[in-house]
Design a protein around this motif. Structure first.
Motif: not given
Length: 472
Positions: A237-252
């Motif tokens: 649940w680390n939303f701030t990690a780069p290259n995670s699924i969350y960062s990808s979703a945020a990018f998109v």
């Protein structure tokens, strides 16, 4: 170093620029009014427009940044690229393309006028213009900086490279309008594709065991990893990690989607093919090209890694910037066979296809939202395009004052401006009770939240859009 471009390299580069000039002059034919100039008379070939849409969104930063991610990180960024066909394309298909196609807008912000009145339309077009000038300036700066690193330019040469590139893109855009932009973009996409395929084949020929060797080394060093799923449940649940699924979703959702949904240079592409079905075709075509070429660019990075990391390789080179891995490889391994020229043409292509559509987009917004649209003589639109080009060059010369990491500059500007604008469109489309005062208050709330986030927290930049979209 590439001060000594071979004759073949020069021929490749100059031939490429000559073809662009030819396309621009050819595009001038039969232009009567602003509809021809800004939306291609609404009779553009949708396949060409789709390819052009890819070229516009695929910047010079991607040209160097994707191989860099493949070589030094892994395939996780490909999740972001897959967001284009899987997330963005369906949203455009169902909501945005039908909106623009049905209303037959010339500027997307004409919708805001019909829905909220002239004040919101003007605010919307200002937000887009701020976004576009910001990213075009940063883009031109980034490309000139790259050239400086690759060709070891002096500061004077750097200055003239930057001014020359900007002036060239501005000139053919002013002459040929959107038709020139789209057909030169098609040429530029082909150049990009050609350059990367040739670079990939060359890199693989330098790997022991060829494609199999590439696969083995890539897997062994985790270069093909796409999903970062930690076994530790809290880390997941680390939303701030780069290259995670969350960062990808945020990018998109917060960085790419607003650019596709409400940026005028994209809206022009949805309407210039003439019908809703063709507009949807444009979106699908663009997603397909993005998926394939994005994969090839990432794969080239892994191949470059394999060339240097294999037992017989000399180890990854020490570079001033990791982004220079592709230019470094080509200039050391492929000098004198025209490949370096092809790569420079590719870099020119990536930069110019972004700048030309931005300038044409901003000019169209100014003409339709501020200056009376169709009635304005074509000569005035051409002059306006030239003025905007000069502004972009000035912005690029000022870009170094913003800080080092160019991608960050661009994402900050884009996330800020376009996130709020997309929120306004969503309110207009899905909230019948939303009205002009409410929208303006919402935008102020979004701006205030973003300011707090930038000043008081260390939230990564790819989440900034969330802090403008949701508050708005």
């Amino acid at each position: 170093a590439m001060n000594h471009l071979s004759v073949i390299d020069w021929i490749v580069c100059l031939a490429y620029l000559a073809v662009i000039v030819g396309l621009a002059l050819w595009s001038m034919r039969g232009q009567q009014d602003n509809e021809d100039y800004f939306v291609g008379g609404r009779r553009m070939n949708w396949l060409a427009v789709g390819v052009s849409m890819f070229a516009t969104s695929f910047s010079s930063i991607s040209f160097l940044g994707l191989p860099q991610r493949g070589a030094f990180q892994d395939f996780s960024f490909y999740l972001v690229i897959l967001g284009i066909p899987l997330v963005i394309t369906p949203l455009l298909w169902f909501f945005f393309v039908p909106l623009y196609a049905r209303l037959k807008v010339s500027s997307g912000y004409q919708y805001l006028r019909q829905r909220f009145g002239p004040l919101v339309q003007r605010v919307g077009s200002l937000l887009y213009c701020g976004y576009a000038l910001g990213w075009m300036g940063a883009m031109l700066y980034a490309i000139a900086l790259t050239m400086q690193g690759v060709m070891e330019l002096s500061s004077t040469q750097y200055f003239w490279t930057l001014v020359g590139l900007g002036a060239f893109a501005t000139a053919y855009t002013a002459v040929g309008g959107l038709r020139a932009v789209i057909w030169t973009d098609v040429l530029q996409a082909v150049t990009l594709g050609g350059a990367i395929v040739v670079a990939l084949l060359l890199a693989v020929s330098r790997i022991d065991g060829g494609w199999a060797g590439l696969w083995e080394l890539g897997v062994e060093h985790g270069r093909f990893t796409m999903f970062h799923l930690d076994s530790d449940p809290l880390a997941a649940w680390n939303f701030t990690a780069p290259n995670s699924i969350y960062s990808s979703a945020a990018f998109v959702l917060f960085m790419y989607l607003p650019g596709y949904a409400v940026a005028q240079n994209m809206i022009q592409r949805y309407v210039c093919a003439g019908s809703m079905a063709r507009g949807r075709g444009v979106v699908v075509m663009s997603a397909a090209v993005n998926t394939v070429l994005g994969f090839l660019f990432m794969l080239v990075g892994v191949a470059l890694f394999a060339v240097y990391a294999q037992p017989t390789g000399e180890g990854l080179p020490e570079l001033a910037s990791q982004d220079q891995i592709l230019p470094h490889f080509l200039s050391t391994q492929a000098a004198g066979i025209g490949l370096v020229g092809l790569m420079l043409a590719g870099l020119f292509a990536a930069a110019m296809s972004t700048i030309d559509s931005g300038i044409n987009g901003v000019a169209s917004v100014v003409v339709y939202d501020w200056l009376g649209g169709r009635q304005l003589p074509l000569r005035a639109s051409r002059s306006l395009t030239l003025v905007l080009g000069v502004l972009v060059i000035v912005a690029a010369l000022l870009a170094p004052c913003l800080g080092d990491n160019v991608i960050n500059n661009i994402t900050t500007v884009a996330g800020t401006m376009l996130g709020g604008l997309m929120a306004v469109f969503l309110l207009g489309m899905f909230a019948p009770r939303a009205n002009a005062p409410g929208v303006l208050i919402g935008l102020m709330a979004g701006a205030a939240c973003l300011l707090v986030v930038i000043v008081a927290t260390d939230v990564p930049k790819w989440w900034y859009g969330a802090f403008t979209i949701f508050p708005t």
